[in-house]
Design an enzyme around this catalytic site. Structure first.
Site, mmCIF file in Angstrom:
data_model
loop_
_atom_site.group_PDB
_atom_site.id
_atom_site.type_symbol
_atom_site.label_atom_id
_atom_site.label_comp_id
_atom_site.label_asym_id
_atom_site.label_seq_id
_atom_site.Cartn_x
_atom_site.Cartn_y
_atom_site.Cartn_z
ATOM 1 N N VAL A 138 1.403 4.276 1.870
ATOM 2 C CA VAL A 138 0.998 4.517 2.978
ATOM 3 C C VAL A 138 1.885 3.582 3.201
ATOM 4 O O VAL A 138 2.573 4.330 4.369
ATOM 5 C CB VAL A 138 0.006 4.742 4.468
ATOM 6 N N CYS A 139 1.942 2.197 3.834
ATOM 7 C CA CYS A 139 2.693 1.567 4.138
ATOM 8 C C CYS A 139 4.691 1.696 4.042
ATOM 9 O O CYS A 139 5.187 2.343 4.347
ATOM 10 C CB CYS A 139 2.629 0.110 3.676
ATOM 11 N N ALA A 140 3.974 1.801 2.637
ATOM 12 C CA ALA A 140 5.682 1.753 2.046
ATOM 13 C C ALA A 140 6.199 2.735 1.897
ATOM 14 O O ALA A 140 7.303 3.706 2.045
ATOM 15 C CB ALA A 140 5.147 1.660 0.464
ATOM 16 N N THR A 159 0.902 -1.479 -0.391
ATOM 17 C CA THR A 159 -0.083 -0.016 -0.301
ATOM 18 C C THR A 159 1.445 0.962 -0.403
ATOM 19 O O THR A 159 2.179 0.965 0.995
ATOM 20 C CB THR A 159 -0.945 0.451 1.719
#
Length: 163
Positions: free
Chosen positions: A59-61, A57
């Protein structure tokens, strides 16, 4: 039971919510090269520990990249734990060439998420990890903890203690 949201949907976490001054669970996870790793073996000088739903995702990356820079400033590794397959974690590390990041997969049984209290228990994302950021010492004691109230928001980088 702690609740968070994901784009307006209320999600409940496991009944055990992590707290400051608690001990990390003594668990084994899979590294991105498919080796079983004891979590405590990578805590030599302490670490920033980051849990999240999926490396795939935006945001996670993005947050992994930013947190790796914060961890470097603190001279500790960034340990990322998710339910992603080790192959996805390895792909992320290879693509972004991050050296101070240890990716560990909790995909088999979710034991870390369950024992640390960051497993999402309800909704379409049940079984994945909530977004949390901890600073832990070499003994695995949590010194700082933030669980994002909204799953789609990055952690508050300014709140990470510098000591």
């Amino acid at each position: 039971m702690k609740t968070i949201t994901c784009m307006g949907e209320t999600l409940h976490l496991q009944s055990v919510t992590p707290k400051i001054h608690t001990q990390l669970p003594k668990v084994y996870l899979l590294s991105s090269d498919l080796k079983e790793v004891a979590l405590y073996d990578v805590l030599v000088n302490g670490a920033l520990l980051y849990t999240f739903p999926s490396v795939d995702t935006e945001v996670c990356a993005s947050s992994i990249f930013k947190l790796s820079q914060e961890a470097e400033k603190l001279s500790v590794p960034l340990i990322c734990i998710s339910r992603d397959l080790p192959f996805a974690q390895e792909r992320y590390l290879t693509t972004h060439e991050l050296k101070n990041v240890v990716m560990l997969s909790d995909f088999k049984e979710g034991v870390f998420g369950k024992h640390f209290g960051v497993e999402i228990a309800t909704g379409n994302l049940a079984g994945l990890h909530a977004r949390s950021l901890s600073k832990v010492n070499a003994d695995g004691v949590v010194r700082y903890l933030e669980i994002s109230d909204e799953l789609t928001q990055e952690p508050n980088y300014k709140k990470i203690p510098r000591i």
